[in-house]
Design an enzyme around this catalytic site. Structure first.
Site, mmCIF file in Angstrom:
data_model
loop_
_atom_site.group_PDB
_atom_site.id
_atom_site.type_symbol
_atom_site.label_atom_id
_atom_site.label_comp_id
_atom_site.label_asym_id
_atom_site.label_seq_id
_atom_site.Cartn_x
_atom_site.Cartn_y
_atom_site.Cartn_z
ATOM 1 C CB CYS A 103 -14.163 -11.614 4.642
ATOM 2 S SG CYS A 103 -15.122 -11.004 6.023
ATOM 3 C CG ASN A 137 2.051 -6.936 1.257
ATOM 4 O OD1 ASN A 137 3.252 -6.788 1.486
ATOM 5 N ND2 ASN A 137 1.384 -6.159 0.423
ATOM 6 C CD GLU A 138 1.018 -1.803 1.076
ATOM 7 O OE1 GLU A 138 0.092 -1.829 0.252
ATOM 8 O OE2 GLU A 138 1.981 -1.035 0.974
ATOM 9 C CD GLU A 151 5.890 -3.145 -0.447
ATOM 10 O OE1 GLU A 151 5.348 -2.310 -1.195
ATOM 11 O OE2 GLU A 151 5.363 -4.231 -0.150
ATOM 12 C CD1 TRP A 184 1.340 1.627 -6.758
ATOM 13 C CD2 TRP A 184 0.144 3.332 -5.937
ATOM 14 N NE1 TRP A 184 2.089 2.251 -5.791
ATOM 15 C CE2 TRP A 184 1.382 3.300 -5.276
ATOM 16 C CE3 TRP A 184 -0.774 4.331 -5.592
ATOM 17 C CZ2 TRP A 184 1.739 4.226 -4.284
ATOM 18 C CZ3 TRP A 184 -0.427 5.253 -4.611
ATOM 19 C CH2 TRP A 184 0.825 5.192 -3.978
ATOM 20 C CD GLN A 225 3.064 -5.647 -18.237
ATOM 21 O OE1 GLN A 225 3.432 -5.047 -19.233
ATOM 22 N NE2 GLN A 225 2.162 -6.598 -18.285
ATOM 23 C CG HIS A 228 6.175 -0.601 -9.129
ATOM 24 N ND1 HIS A 228 7.425 -0.471 -8.586
ATOM 25 C CD2 HIS A 228 5.301 -0.242 -8.164
ATOM 26 C CE1 HIS A 228 7.313 -0.073 -7.330
ATOM 27 N NE2 HIS A 228 6.034 0.081 -7.051
HETATM 28 C C1 GAL Z 1 2.418 -1.960 -2.254
HETATM 29 C C2 GAL Z 1 2.362 -3.465 -2.149
HETATM 30 C C3 GAL Z 1 3.348 -4.129 -3.087
HETATM 31 C C4 GAL Z 1 3.296 -3.500 -4.440
HETATM 32 C C5 GAL Z 1 3.567 -2.038 -4.314
HETATM 33 C C6 GAL Z 1 3.578 -1.285 -5.621
HETATM 34 O O1 GAL Z 1 1.198 -1.403 -1.857
HETATM 35 O O2 GAL Z 1 2.630 -3.879 -0.844
HETATM 36 O O3 GAL Z 1 3.048 -5.502 -3.167
HETATM 37 O O4 GAL Z 1 2.049 -3.734 -5.024
HETATM 38 O O5 GAL Z 1 2.552 -1.457 -3.523
HETATM 39 O O6 GAL Z 1 3.884 0.065 -5.424
#
Ligand code: GAL
Length: 669
Positions: free
Chosen positions: A127, A161-162, A333, A341, A382, A384
């Protein structure tokens, strides 16, 4: 309010890329046997990568038990990568607090809107308001910065991160409630000022003190929109403060190394302009396939663009984050193949990794880093892709990076993105406003903004994003699709500038306190426009309005306003209800839409406004998109048919050809 800042075209002199696209990769040494590191580093360098990001989820490897620090593996990893010639971007690991830490301090954990504590076992389980977590985050960031701040191979930092991933900006914990009360006390000073702002005379919601106030979840009906917008603002400030804490530490220990954070697509949970002021380079994570599947387009268009992605959503964010980074933007990225996802995870067409890399460069990005080096055969991701298969064989993405590197040598260096003629306003406070008080399901501000941006792109126009803190001088046209809460200072700058302006419906419809302006909407925009909005409606998808614009009838849906105006009526409603009522009005300075323009009406309106403001356009480009960087013009074909690029006769094609195959590109000078 913020002071005006320099326009995004004025870049810092010290661009790390020395004027040419640089490439990198995300790597997790802690996930691979030590025996692979040298070979991995060698292959990265051999491929032509110059940057590598590590560390952002490595906390429990650095500190497996309280106070027991294990730097040896990270020392070695940085040395191995650095010796291979790679520049390390070191991530502070605060997106993934270790198990022992949350067990020791359970009030670190975030609480969802239903009041459930979100548990350990994935990531982002903290949080932003947890006072203990701020101490712990500062401690680990400081320890890392002390150790590596002046390390010769560490060239940049990523904080956390994000922010916002997995819906983690909004927490309903006790810690958040305590911090919210303090935030409100600082904002209002006096509880009566809050009662006034929140309209607590309504439904007997009056408060006697700040200590009585709760977070706006779990109520019987919706909260006061001001309560909700204040909670969104508060949550945004918590993210900014959390980030600033680490930025200050890194600056102290690591002078001269740029600091970044990797933002996301379509996240408006916090004010990215405000946070951007505390970092040196904005970066973001480019996942166009998931963006398409989870995005704004119709199913028919999603099918059409299945393997090429939404032709505008990626560029939208390059341009947005270029502004957030005040001219400096990286891709931290880049999707290298299918991911895991989204609702469905189709593979991109072969060639798209190359196309997305050049698209980034064309929009001002100086460094593109692929996520990730090698596909992981274990844990959550996996499915990805990486640049390598799990067995270290080269995958499609790897080969496309080779192509990019070969093409890079065909381009001149030192070409920089020029200031655009059109500025596009994205105001986060206004996003909170439509989220808090939507008035029906048919209006989604993020889709509206993307649609307007897409119309500009289809006409071949480059844009710069701005916020209300920005200067507007030098722009021919300022486009504001959803400026619900205009800042009078911004309106004054706009009025004093030579820019013309186009406003979408709902612009100026709320004050800072989320009230209807005293003199009716569009509130402060009345300085630019002689109109008052007397009625608004959200319309169901099974109803269409008709708008007469020139001699053409257009369909419109979703939203309609009734306005009184002393300005010219440029288009009017022509259906059964109040026929002849103004749909688009304006004068020589500004135009306002009382309709939500979409499709053909939106294209026509944007085209007319561009011509009115003296901005040159191309004929509708269909599935082709253009972007200019210095003397270079880039053309990208997102469609499924070959297209002819509009290459001027005196231009020289450096990459590709005049006829562009689907998913292909060309570059000319
Ligand atoms: C992003 C994240 C990464 C990885 C990636 C997968 O949102 O920063 O760590 O999870 O997605 O697409």
């Amino acid at each position: 309010m913020h002071e005006p800042i320099a326009d995004p075209a004025n870049r810092d002199a010290a661009t790390p890329g020395q004027g040419m696209l640089e490439l990198g990769v995300c790597y997790y040494p802690e996930q691979w046997p030590r025996a692979l590191w040298e070979e991995d580093a060698r292959r990265m360098a051999e491929l032509g990568l110059t940057w590598v990001r590590i560390g952002e989820f490595a906390w429990s490897h650095i500190e497996p038990r309280p106070g027991e620090m294990h730097w040896e593996w990270m020392d070695e990893a940085i040395d191995v990568l650095g010796r291979a010639g790679l520049k390390v971007i070191l991530g502070t690991p605060t997106a993934a607090p270790p198990k022992w830490l949350v067990d020791r301090y359970p009030d670190i954990l975030p609480v969802d809107a239903a009041g459930r504590t979100r548990k350990f076992g994935a990531r982002r389980h903290y949080c932003f308001s947890s006072r203990r977590y701020r101490i712990e985050a500062a401690r680990i960031a400081e320890a890392m910065a002390e150790r590596y701040g002046r390390h010769p191979h560490v060239h940049a930092w990523q904080i956390d991160n994000e922010y916002g991933d997995h819906d983690t900006v909004h927490s309903y914990s006790e810690e958040a409630a305590i911090a919210f009360r303090a935030w409100l006390a600082a904002r209002y000073g006096d509880i009566e000022a809050l009662n006034e702002a929140w309209g607590t005379a309504f439904w007997s919601m009056r408060y006697n003190g700040f200590d009585e106030i709760d977070l706006p979840n779990g109520l019987v009906e919706e909260p006061s929109p001001t309560h909700l917008v204040d909670y969104f603002r508060f949550s945004s400030d918590q993210v900014r403060d959390f980030n600033r804490l680490q930025a200050d530490i890194l600056r102290r220990h690591s002078p001269g190394r740029p600091i970044t954070h990797n933002f996301m697509s379509q996240n408006t949970d916090f004010d990215h302009h405000a946070l951007g002021a505390d970092i040196d380079i904005a970066s973001w994570d480019v996942y166009p396939m998931g963006g398409l599947v989870n995005g704004r387009l119709s199913e028919a268009d999603k099918a059409r663009y299945l393997r090429h992605g939404d032709p505008d959503l990626v560029s939208f964010h390059h341009d947005l984050y270029r502004a957030v980074g005040r001219g400096r933007v990286w891709v931290m990225e880049q999707q290298p193949g299918p991911v895991n996802w989204a609702a469905y995870n189709q593979a991109p067409a072969d060639g798209m990794v190359r196309l997305w890399t050049w698209l980034a460069y064309a929009h001002g990005v100086d460094m593109v880093s692929y996520f990730r080096w090698r596909q992981a055969p274990f844990a959550q991701e996996q499915f990805h892709a990486g640049l390598l298969l799990p067995n270290s064989e080269e995958d499609q993405g790897f080969r496309e990076v080779q192509t990019v590197i070969a093409e890079r040598s065909l381009l001149p260096s030192g070409e920089e993105r020029q200031k655009a003629r059109v500025a596009f306003v994205l105001d986060y406070d206004s996003r909170y406003a439509t989220r808090a008080l939507p008035q029906g399901r048919s209006y989604d501000a993020s889709h509206v903004a993307a649609d307007w941006y897409a119309a500009l792109s289809r006409l071949g126009v480059d844009v710069d994003f701005i916020g209300q803190h920005s200067d507007v001088d030098g722009y021919a046209l300022v486009v504001a699709p959803d400026l619900v809460i205009p800042d009078p200072a911004f309106v004054a700058r706009l009025a004093a500038s030579k820019a013309r302006a186009l406003f979408g419906p709902r612009s100026g419809s709320k004050t800072k306190d989320m009230h209807i302006p005293a003199d009716l909407p569009p509130g402060p925009l009345a300085r630019l426009l002689d109109i008052s909005v007397t009625r608004v409606e959200s319309l169901p998808p099974y109803h269409q309005e008709t708008v007469l614009y020139g001699n053409t009838r257009f369909a419109a849906s979703g939203w309609r306003e009734t306005v009184r105006t002393g300005n010219d009526v440029l288009a009017s409603f022509a259906g059964d209800y109040r026929p002849g009522a103004p749909a688009v009005v304006g004068n020589e300075k500004a135009r306002y839409c009382a309709v939500l323009p979409e499709g053909a009406l939106l294209m026509k309106l944007i085209e007319d406004c561009l011509h009115w403001a003296g901005v040159e356009t191309m004929p509708d480009l269909g599935d082709l998109r253009l972007a200019r960087r210095g003397r270079l013009t880039f053309a990208f074909n997102f469609g499924n048919e070959p297209v002819d690029a509009p290459v001027p006769t005196d231009a020289r094609i450096l990459v590709g050809a005049q006829k562009i195959a689907p998913g292909d590109l060309s570059i000319w000078i």
